[in-house]
Design an enzyme around this catalytic site. Structure first.
Site, PDB file in Angstrom:
ATOM      1  N   GLU A 151       0.846  -1.198   0.000  1.00 19.68           N
ATOM      2  CA  GLU A 151       0.000   0.000   0.000  1.00 19.68           C
ATOM      3  C   GLU A 151       0.878   1.244   0.000  1.00 19.68           C
ATOM      4  O   GLU A 151       1.984   1.250   0.544  1.00 19.68           O
ATOM      5  CB  GLU A 151      -0.948  -0.012   1.197  1.00 19.68           C
ATOM      6  CG  GLU A 151      -0.290  -0.188   2.567  1.00 19.68           C
ATOM      7  CD  GLU A 151       0.195   1.112   3.167  1.00 19.68           C
ATOM      8  OE1 GLU A 151      -0.220   2.179   2.680  1.00 19.68           O
ATOM      9  OE2 GLU A 151       1.003   1.063   4.105  1.00 19.68           O
ATOM     10  N   PHE A 152       0.349   2.293  -0.619  1.00 17.81           N
ATOM     11  CA  PHE A 152       1.051   3.585  -0.669  1.00 17.81           C
ATOM     12  C   PHE A 152       0.089   4.699  -0.236  1.00 17.81           C
ATOM     13  O   PHE A 152      -0.123   5.674  -0.946  1.00 17.81           O
ATOM     14  CB  PHE A 152       1.581   3.844  -2.078  1.00 17.81           C
ATOM     15  CG  PHE A 152       2.523   2.787  -2.587  1.00 17.81           C
ATOM     16  CD1 PHE A 152       3.848   2.765  -2.189  1.00 17.81           C
ATOM     17  CD2 PHE A 152       2.068   1.787  -3.452  1.00 17.81           C
ATOM     18  CE1 PHE A 152       4.715   1.773  -2.652  1.00 17.81           C
ATOM     19  CE2 PHE A 152       2.924   0.806  -3.921  1.00 17.81           C
ATOM     20  CZ  PHE A 152       4.254   0.799  -3.517  1.00 17.81           C
ATOM     21  N   LEU A 153      -0.508   4.505   0.919  1.00 16.48           N
ATOM     22  CA  LEU A 153      -1.546   5.415   1.393  1.00 16.48           C
ATOM     23  C   LEU A 153      -0.953   6.470   2.319  1.00 16.48           C
ATOM     24  O   LEU A 153      -0.273   6.148   3.294  1.00 16.48           O
ATOM     25  CB  LEU A 153      -2.633   4.639   2.154  1.00 16.48           C
ATOM     26  CG  LEU A 153      -3.272   3.461   1.414  1.00 16.48           C
ATOM     27  CD1 LEU A 153      -4.272   2.750   2.322  1.00 16.48           C
ATOM     28  CD2 LEU A 153      -3.936   3.923   0.127  1.00 16.48           C
ATOM     29  N   ARG A 154      -1.250   7.730   2.032  1.00 13.23           N
ATOM     30  CA  ARG A 154      -0.865   8.819   2.929  1.00 13.23           C
ATOM     31  C   ARG A 154      -1.985   9.051   3.923  1.00 13.23           C
ATOM     32  O   ARG A 154      -3.135   9.241   3.519  1.00 13.23           O
ATOM     33  CB  ARG A 154      -0.609  10.111   2.146  1.00 13.23           C
ATOM     34  CG  ARG A 154       0.549  10.056   1.170  1.00 13.23           C
ATOM     35  CD  ARG A 154       0.526  11.290   0.284  1.00 13.23           C
ATOM     36  NE  ARG A 154      -0.697  11.339  -0.504  1.00 13.23           N
ATOM     37  CZ  ARG A 154      -1.169  12.441  -1.090  1.00 13.23           C
ATOM     38  NH1 ARG A 154      -0.531  13.591  -0.945  1.00 13.23           N
ATOM     39  NH2 ARG A 154      -2.282  12.400  -1.797  1.00 13.23           N
ATOM     40  N   GLU A 155      -1.647   9.035   5.190  1.00 12.18           N
ATOM     41  CA  GLU A 155      -2.674   9.291   6.196  1.00 12.18           C
ATOM     42  C   GLU A 155      -3.230  10.690   5.990  1.00 12.18           C
ATOM     43  O   GLU A 155      -2.507  11.650   5.806  1.00 12.18           O
ATOM     44  CB  GLU A 155      -2.086   9.128   7.596  1.00 12.18           C
ATOM     45  CG  GLU A 155      -1.704   7.685   7.884  1.00 12.18           C
ATOM     46  CD  GLU A 155      -1.243   7.472   9.310  1.00 12.18           C
ATOM     47  OE1 GLU A 155      -2.002   7.785  10.229  1.00 12.18           O
ATOM     48  OE2 GLU A 155      -0.107   7.000   9.488  1.00 12.18           O
ATOM     49  N   PHE A 252       7.295  16.531  -0.216  1.00 11.60           N
ATOM     50  CA  PHE A 252       8.184  16.121   0.866  1.00 11.60           C
ATOM     51  C   PHE A 252       9.418  17.021   0.982  1.00 11.60           C
ATOM     52  O   PHE A 252      10.447  16.603   1.485  1.00 11.60           O
ATOM     53  CB  PHE A 252       8.591  14.648   0.736  1.00 11.60           C
ATOM     54  CG  PHE A 252       7.431  13.710   0.913  1.00 11.60           C
ATOM     55  CD1 PHE A 252       7.097  13.234   2.166  1.00 11.60           C
ATOM     56  CD2 PHE A 252       6.650  13.334  -0.165  1.00 11.60           C
ATOM     57  CE1 PHE A 252       6.005  12.400   2.344  1.00 11.60           C
ATOM     58  CE2 PHE A 252       5.548  12.501   0.001  1.00 11.60           C
ATOM     59  CZ  PHE A 252       5.228  12.025   1.256  1.00 11.60           C
ATOM     60  N   CYS A 263       4.797   4.794   9.111  1.00 14.31           N
ATOM     61  CA  CYS A 263       5.569   4.230   7.994  1.00 14.31           C
ATOM     62  C   CYS A 263       7.052   4.605   8.011  1.00 14.31           C
ATOM     63  O   CYS A 263       7.912   3.725   8.094  1.00 14.31           O
ATOM     64  CB  CYS A 263       4.946   4.661   6.667  1.00 14.31           C
ATOM     65  SG  CYS A 263       3.318   3.945   6.369  1.00 14.31           S
ATOM     66  N   LYS A 324       1.004  14.488  11.832  1.00 13.15           N
ATOM     67  CA  LYS A 324       0.614  15.344  10.721  1.00 13.15           C
ATOM     68  C   LYS A 324      -0.880  15.627  10.847  1.00 13.15           C
ATOM     69  O   LYS A 324      -1.588  14.975  11.630  1.00 13.15           O
ATOM     70  CB  LYS A 324       0.919  14.692   9.366  1.00 13.15           C
ATOM     71  CG  LYS A 324       0.134  13.419   9.114  1.00 13.15           C
ATOM     72  CD  LYS A 324       0.445  12.792   7.763  1.00 13.15           C
ATOM     73  CE  LYS A 324      -0.222  13.530   6.627  1.00 13.15           C
ATOM     74  NZ  LYS A 324      -0.107  12.826   5.335  1.00 13.15           N
TER      75      LYS A 324
END
EC number: 1.1.1.22
Length: 441
Positions: A151-155, A252, A263, A324
Site C-alpha cells: 500500500e502507498f496510502l498517505r494518512e 516532501f 511508515c 501530521k
C-alpha cells in the site's frame, strides 16, 4: 469478486472500504473485540477523512461486513488480503512479522478452496517466499498463490490515494494470480491509473525503498533549513526552487520538526536490517534515521531559546500532537520527545489537538495538560508552539494570539503563518528555515 481482509486496522479498513466502493464484496476479519464492536455498531476505530461515510454507505449497500471468525471470513473469498501490523521490534529494530505468519497459518488451516493470498502489510524482503514455505509445510496440496501488493496510502488522503493511485504494484509468480489481481483492480486501471507487474521480492522492496527515499527528502530539507536560518536564506524559497525541477519534485520538501507516523520511522529501520541481511550497507538511510532523531530533539532547544533560555514554570501551549494533520496517528510523532523534554525542563505544558488527544493520553507524560479548545490551550500562555499543521490553526491571526496569551512568543514548526504579520503585531516569531523576528520587551 469476493474479498477477505485479515485485520481491520488503518490499512485493512481503508483498503476494504475502497474495494467495496469499486464494487467488490468485502469481509473484514478483526480479532480485537473493542475494534470489532465499533465497526459492528456503525463506527470506525480510527480517524481518516471520509472513511466513516465510505464504510457506512458500502455497508448499507451490502458490500462490506465484519466478523472475528477467519473461517467465516474467507469461506467464499477469491482473494484474501493480510493487513495486520508489522511493528518495529524493540530489541533489534526489525519489522515484526509474527502477526503476518500467524494469519497465514490461520488461512491455510481454514481454507477449503483455491485462493490468492496477498500481503498488504508492509513486509521485509523474502516474506512472500517464507509464506509459501509455511503453506507447503501445513497443507502441501493446497492451491494457494502468494502475492505482494504493497500500500502507498498517505494518512489524511488515504481514500483518494487508493482510488486515484500514482501506481498499483503487484508482485506475482503465476498467471492465475496475475489475472485475478488485474481483474480486482480493473475499475481503477480502466480509469487510467497504472498497474505494475513485478516479482514478489521486487514488490516487497519497492515499498521500503519508496518510503526510505521520501524520508531522505524530509531529512534533507530539514538540514538545509538549518543552513537557511544561519545564513539568511529562506527555506520555503529554496524548496520551491528545488521542487520546480521535475527530476526532484516539490513533495516532501517542507521543512518541519521531523517525520513520524506509522511508515517512515518503521520502514527506514527495517530497510537498514534488510540491507544488512544481504551484506549491504545502506548508509544514506542510516544517516536519515540519525538526522531525524536529532531533529526531533532539537525542537526542545528551539522552544527553550525562544523563552530566554528557560521554560521552568512557564506555560507552553502546544497546538497539535499528531505527526501530521488529517489523522489521529501519534506513532513516532515529533510531539512526543518535545513534550517529554519540556516537562523535564520544568515547563507547564498544555496541548490541544483536534483528533489526537485520546490516543495521546496513553502515550505522553501525565504532567501534560489537555485543553478542550484552542481558546483554552492559549489562555495566559507564555509561548505558543505550532506542532501540527491543522487547518483550524492556519486560520488564526496575530490578534487572536495576543488576546489570549500572556506573552507574544510564537514558535512555528510548520511555517503556517506570515512572519511579516506577526512582526507587525510586535510578536517574537520563530519559524523553521528562516531568521526569526525577535521583539522582546
Amino acid at each position: 469478486m469476493r474479498i477477505a481482509v485479515i485485520g481491520g486496522g488503518y490499512v485493512g479498513l481503508v483498503s476494504g472500504a475502497c474495494f467495496a466502493e469499486i464494487g467488490h464484496h468485502v469481509t473484514i476479519v478483526e480479532s480485537a473485540t473493542e475494534k470489532l464492536n465499533i465497526l459492528l455498531d456503525g463506527g470506525v476505530p480510527i480517524y481518516e477523512a471520509g472513511l466513516e461515510e465510505l464504510v457506512h454507505s458500502n455497508r448499507k449497500a451490502g458490500r462490506i461486513n465484519f466478523c472475528n471468525n477467519i473461517a467465516e471470513g474467507i469461506k467464499d473469498a477469491n482473494i484474501v488480503f493480510i493487513a495486520v501490523g508489522t511493528p518495529t521490534r524493540k530489541e533489534d529494530g526489525r519489522a515484526d512479522t509474527q502477526y503476518v505468519f500467524s494469519a497465514v497459518r490461520d488461512i491455510v488451516e481454514n481454507v477449503t478452496h483455491s485462493v490468492v493470498v496477498v500481503t498488504k502489510s508492509t513486509v521485509p524482503l523474502g516474506t512472500g517466499q517464507a509464506i509459501s514455505e509455511i503453506i507447503k509445510s501445513i497443507k502441501p496440496s493446497a492451491h494457494i498463490d502468494v502475492v505482494s501488493n504493497p500500500e502507498f496510502l498517505r494518512e489524511g488522503c488515504a481514500i483518494e490515494d487508493f482510488l486515484k493511485p500514482d501506481r498499483i504494484v503487484i508482485g506475482v509468480e503465476s498467471d492465475n494470480a496475475r489475472k485475478k489481481m488485474e481483474e480486482l483492480y480493473k475499475p481503477i486501471t480502466d480509469a487510467g491509473y497504472p498497474l505494475l507487474n513485478v516479482s514478489v521480492k521486487s514488490a516487497e522492496l519497492i515499498k521500503y525503498a519508496s518510503n526510505a527515499f521520501l524520508a531522505m527528502k524530509v531529512a534533507f530539507i530539514n538540514e538545509v533549513s538549518d543552513i537557511c536560518e544561519r545564513s539568511g536564506a529562506v527555506v520555503s524559497d529554496v524548496s520551491e526552487g528545488m521542487g520546480l525541477d521535475n527530476r526532484i519534485g516539490a513533495k516532501f520538501l517542507h521543512a518541519g520538526p521531523g517525520y513520524g507516523g506509522s511508515c517512515f520511522p518503521k520502514d527506514t529501520l527495517a530497510l537498514i536490517h534488510i540491507a544488512a541481511d544481504y551484506g549491504c550497507n545502506i548508509s544514506l538511510v542510516k544517516a536519515t534515521v540519525e538526522s531525524n532523531d536529532k531533529r526531533k530533539l532539537s525542537m526542545i532547544n528551539r522552544v527553550i531559546e525562544a523563552c530566554d533560555g528557560s521554560v521552568k514554570d512557564k506555560k507552553i501551549a502546544l497546538l497539535g500532537l499528531t505527526f501530521k494533520a488529517g489523522t489521529d496517528d501519534m506513532r513516532d510523532s515529533p510531539s512526543i520527545p518535545l513534550v517529554e523534554g519540556l516537562v523535564k525542563e520544568g515547563a507547564i505544558v498544555n496541548a490541544y489537538d483536534p483528533e489526537g488527544m485520546s490516543i495521546a493520553r496513553s502515550i505522553l507524560p501525565e504532567a501534560l495538560n489537555y485543553a478542550s479548545t484552542i481558546d483554552e490551550v492559549l489562555h495566559k500562555a507564555d509561548a505558543a508552539v505550532i506542532v501540527t499543521e491543522w487547518s483550524e490553526f492556519k486560520k488564526l491571526k496575530p490578534e487572536y494570539f495576543e488576546e489570549k496569551m500572556s506573552s507574544k512568543i510564537v514558535i512555528d514548526f510548520r511555517n503556517i503563518y506570515s512572519k511579516q504579520q506577526f512582526s507587525e503585531n510586535g510578536f517574537s516569531y520563530y519559524p523553521i528555515g528562516s531568521s526569526p523576528v525577535e521583539c522582546k520587551s
